[in-house]
Write a protein that holds these residues in place. Structure first.
Motif, mmCIF file in Angstrom:
data_model
loop_
_atom_site.group_PDB
_atom_site.id
_atom_site.type_symbol
_atom_site.label_atom_id
_atom_site.label_comp_id
_atom_site.label_asym_id
_atom_site.label_seq_id
_atom_site.Cartn_x
_atom_site.Cartn_y
_atom_site.Cartn_z
ATOM 1 N N ILE A 94 -104.102 -51.231 1.010
ATOM 2 C CA ILE A 94 -104.298 -49.779 1.068
ATOM 3 C C ILE A 94 -102.947 -49.066 0.955
ATOM 4 O O ILE A 94 -102.859 -47.958 0.413
ATOM 5 C CB ILE A 94 -105.093 -49.383 2.331
ATOM 6 C CG1 ILE A 94 -105.742 -48.011 2.124
ATOM 7 C CG2 ILE A 94 -104.258 -49.395 3.578
ATOM 8 C CD1 ILE A 94 -106.840 -47.733 3.105
ATOM 9 N N LEU A 130 -105.206 -44.452 13.906
ATOM 10 C CA LEU A 130 -106.129 -43.512 14.559
ATOM 11 C C LEU A 130 -107.251 -44.325 15.205
ATOM 12 O O LEU A 130 -107.604 -45.394 14.742
ATOM 13 C CB LEU A 130 -106.715 -42.537 13.534
ATOM 14 C CG LEU A 130 -105.745 -41.627 12.800
ATOM 15 C CD1 LEU A 130 -106.510 -40.653 11.913
ATOM 16 C CD2 LEU A 130 -104.865 -40.869 13.774
ATOM 17 N N LEU A 180 -110.614 -45.097 15.376
ATOM 18 C CA LEU A 180 -111.843 -44.886 14.600
ATOM 19 C C LEU A 180 -112.973 -45.781 15.100
ATOM 20 O O LEU A 180 -114.111 -45.650 14.663
ATOM 21 C CB LEU A 180 -111.597 -45.166 13.112
ATOM 22 C CG LEU A 180 -110.464 -44.392 12.439
ATOM 23 C CD1 LEU A 180 -110.369 -44.777 10.968
ATOM 24 C CD2 LEU A 180 -110.678 -42.892 12.577
ATOM 25 N N GLU A 204 -109.809 -54.742 7.793
ATOM 26 C CA GLU A 204 -109.857 -53.691 6.771
ATOM 27 C C GLU A 204 -110.071 -52.324 7.411
ATOM 28 O O GLU A 204 -109.483 -51.329 6.980
ATOM 29 C CB GLU A 204 -110.979 -53.976 5.762
ATOM 30 C CG GLU A 204 -110.707 -55.165 4.851
ATOM 31 C CD GLU A 204 -110.913 -56.515 5.534
ATOM 32 O OE1 GLU A 204 -111.516 -56.548 6.640
ATOM 33 O OE2 GLU A 204 -110.457 -57.537 4.988
ATOM 34 N N GLU A 205 -110.914 -52.270 8.454
ATOM 35 C CA GLU A 205 -111.147 -50.996 9.135
ATOM 36 C C GLU A 205 -109.881 -50.549 9.878
ATOM 37 O O GLU A 205 -109.546 -49.363 9.891
ATOM 38 C CB GLU A 205 -112.328 -51.110 10.103
ATOM 39 C CG GLU A 205 -113.667 -51.190 9.385
ATOM 40 C CD GLU A 205 -114.841 -51.397 10.337
ATOM 41 O OE1 GLU A 205 -115.926 -50.891 10.052
ATOM 42 O OE2 GLU A 205 -114.669 -52.080 11.371
ATOM 43 N N VAL A 214 -107.481 -49.019 7.468
ATOM 44 C CA VAL A 214 -107.825 -47.630 7.148
ATOM 45 C C VAL A 214 -107.338 -46.700 8.262
ATOM 46 O O VAL A 214 -106.798 -45.618 8.001
ATOM 47 C CB VAL A 214 -109.353 -47.469 6.934
ATOM 48 C CG1 VAL A 214 -109.737 -46.003 6.870
ATOM 49 C CG2 VAL A 214 -109.781 -48.188 5.666
ATOM 50 N N ALA A 227 -103.649 -46.326 7.811
ATOM 51 C CA ALA A 227 -103.346 -45.501 6.631
ATOM 52 C C ALA A 227 -103.609 -44.024 6.940
ATOM 53 O O ALA A 227 -102.821 -43.158 6.549
ATOM 54 C CB ALA A 227 -104.195 -45.964 5.441
ATOM 55 N N ALA A 228 -104.705 -43.742 7.643
ATOM 56 C CA ALA A 228 -105.036 -42.350 7.979
ATOM 57 C C ALA A 228 -103.945 -41.754 8.875
ATOM 58 O O ALA A 228 -103.523 -40.610 8.690
ATOM 59 C CB ALA A 228 -106.395 -42.289 8.675
#
Lengths: 339, 296
Positions: free
Chosen positions: A196, A305, A307, A313-314, A317, A320-321
């Motif tokens: 990512i 963050l 989430l 993979e989650e 993300v 990356a966020a």
């Protein structure tokens, strides 16, 4: 324009004249960002795009006129929402597009710099006698006045924008090398984050001291794999404000010296993985090593963050966020006073 | 059917995206007709394939499997004679009294295997292309058309008839509906939907702009912001409220999954569901007595 450089190089090599249409600014949401370009060759071939296909036909006609000897021109495509509805046209945004003849002499040096990851800016006045005439400004070398200095400031941050010097607008398109993302810890999360990270335009390096985990099979998506002690690697690696440092080692043996080195750099993002308890323990140890509260505040930990995701993979993300958010927080902060 | 056959069949169902639950015997107190490691799978229609013990355990395992498929949570089910099953049970085990004569206790792990949720990414803007490419990495199936069974729809058409797509997604009751557009563009789209007669409750469900607010963003960043919101949304969602219908066997008092029940009797216009043929024949011999018991 980066995406169409190979085509422009070919045209230049074949002696084919071309004109470019470049997004120089946008208002509200626009499909493509400043710097996006469409090129039209004298034989009518097209490369690239400036929006999602909505204003391309109009831009194409402008480019043909420029190729036929017309002057460089700045065009604004603002589509009123009501009108957008009727014509089925998009966005509700506004794009300002510069249509100008392409100087084939610039393409070679520009493509070389991009290939070799040397920072270079293309500077184009939007008005006056030289409107539409571009030149290249590199990150170093002698300065040719205020425009060059302003261009270099933007280039250092990787920004593409219009600057105003002595009341005249100049478009600065930055071809900055990809910013670095250093990922420490050759874990599954690192592979997902590398992927990512590359998607977001980072040059990704994965570093771990354990050679058997640092293999191309496990990390097909990285630019560089390094077997070294993380802190030793970081101390000699290039780091600037655009650099992201992601510490996924979650082992105090590596984390402590590495984070101590990381907070001494100007890196724009530093994140460290670990449970809340690990994070608290790590903070204590870093304090004991002389790391200040202010430096500690730069470390995003636990990284990413919240989430609620669990898979590597989650988590990637979530990281990356947070990275995107941090980059924007910084870009909205007041500009540091040059001194 | 051997335990391996069950796994082969499970693999096939998983690859077809068909929901089912895998039931594995993880503990046995003898006497019992099953051994640790015995396995079965239960389809969402309540069909049980494999062996996890006979008629005493099967209706209970089927019932719990259907619940697991409905809420997505694994459960440990402890089946034994009333009053004995609970002794020594794991605190979060489901205790089920078997109506059989068997004195044994069987523990079964019931794991739902659900297909990945479906995300419909509509439009061919750069953000849409990126989202469609990244979403499978975080466990979504992706379609580029509006599918009725989609759990999330992201509209990023850059203006090419957003309204029709959004109206259709809202009408299908898709749980996550996101619109990638500027605030101004979004307000125009919502106004158009309102004009078409879409009600305010439905309009309020449109997430606009779709994605976490990470700051002014480039197209790749928008894709990541939407992906991040989808990850968070999926994990914060309350379990699916739909629970399979359960009826009480009027003879033994066991809860039986209605859809999967094989033993059914009709008496005075009512249907009654049984755990097995034994209870049904006892009921049919003297229905009035059992119905009175149930009514009290």
């Amino acid at each position: 324009m980066r995406d169409i450089l190979p085509t422009l190089e070919r045209w230049a090599a074949d002696g084919v004249k071309a004109a470019t249409a470049t997004v120089v600014s946008t208002e509200r949401s626009a499909p493509r960002d400043p710097g996006a370009a469409l090129a039209v060759s004298e034989s009518g071939d097209v490369a690239g795009s400036v929006t999602g296909g909505c204003v391309e036909p109009a831009v194409y006609e402008e480019a043909r006129e420029v190729l036929a000897g017309g002057e460089a021109r700045l065009r604004t495509y603002g589509i009123a929402d009501e009108e957008a509805f009727e014509v089925g046209l998009p966005c509700g945004g506004t794009v300002n597009i510069l249509v100008a003849p392409l100087d084939p002499q610039l393409i070679g040096p520009l493509a070389d710099a991009v290939r070799e990851e040397r920072p270079v800016a293309m500077v184009t006045p939007l008005s006056g006698a030289n409107a539409g005439v571009s030149r290249l400004v590199s990150a170093d070398g002698p300065s040719d006045g205020e425009v060059d200095e302003r261009a270099r400031e933007l280039l250092a941050r990787g920004n593409t924008a219009i600057v105003e010097v002595d009341g005249a607008e100049v478009f600065v398109s930055s071809f900055a090398p990809r910013p670095n993302m250093y990922v420490f810890g050759a874990v599954d999360h690192a592979a997902a984050l590398a992927e990512i990270g590359r998607f977001l335009g980072y040059r990704v390096t994965v570093c771990d001291a354990r050679a058997r985990f640092v293999t191309p099979e496990r990390f097909p998506e990285v630019d560089e794999l390094v077997v070294d002690w993380p802190d030793r690697f970081l101390e000699q690696a290039p780091v600037d404000e655009r650099t992201a440092i992601c510490v996924l080692t979650h082992d105090h043996k590596f984390d402590i010296p590495l984070l101590k080195a990381a907070v001494a750099t100007p890196a724009g993002y530093i994140g460290a993985m670990g449970s809340r308890r690990t994070t608290a323990e790590r903070e204590e140890r870093l304090r004991a090593e002389g790391v200040t509260d202010e430096q500690l505040a730069r470390i995003r930990a636990p990284i990413g963050l919240k989430l609620g995701g669990r898979t590597p993979e989650e988590v990637a993300v979530a990281i990356a966020a947070q990275l995107i958010q941090t980059v924007h927080d910084r870009s909205q902060a007041p500009e540091p006073v040059a001194g | 059917m051997t335990g391996a056959d069950v796994l082969v069949r499970a693999g096939r169902l998983a690859s077809e995206g068909v929901p089912f639950a895998l039931a594995t015997v993880v503990g046995v107190r003898r006497p019992a007709s099953t051994r640790r490691g015995d396995r079965a799978l239960v389809t969402s229609e309540g069909e049980l394939v494999g062996w996890i013990g006979g008629a005493c355990s099967e209706p209970i395992v089927v019932r719990e499997a259907l619940r697991a498929i409905a809420d997505g949570e694994s459960r440990l089910v402890r089946i034994g004679p009333a009053g004995e099953a609970a002794a020594g049970a794991h605190p979060d085990a489901v205790i089920a009294a078997s109506s059989c004569a068997s004195e044994g206790v069987v523990e079964v792990l019931v794991e739902p295997q659900l297909p990945e949720p479906l995300l419909a990414v509509l439009g061919d803007s750069p953000a849409a292309e990126s989202l469609a490419r990244l979403a499978p990495e975080v466990g979504w199936r992706v379609t580029r058309e509006l599918a009725q069974d989609a759990e999330a729809v992201v509209v990023a058409t850059m203006g090419h008839d957003d309204e029709t797509t959004l109206a259709a997604a809202l009408e299908h009751g898709v749980p996550y509906v996101g619109l990638v557009a500027s605030a101004r563009r979004a307000s125009v789209v919502l106004a158009a939907l309102r004009e078409r007669g879409v009600d305010e409750d439905a309009l309020a469900r449109v997430r606009s702009p779709a994605g976490l607010d990470l700051g002014p963003s480039t197209q790749p960043e928008i894709a990541v912001a939407v992906l991040a919101e989808l990850v968070a949304w999926r994990h914060s969602r309350a379990p699916v409220p739909a629970t399979p219908a359960v009826a009480v066997d009027p003879v033994c008092g066991m809860e039986v999954a209605v859809d999967a029940a094989k033993e059914i009797a009709t008496y005075e216009g009512h249907e009654y569901y049984f755990c097995g043929p034994g209870c049904r024949s006892r009921f049919e011999a003297d229905p009035a007595s059992y119905v009175t018991v149930e009514a009290s």
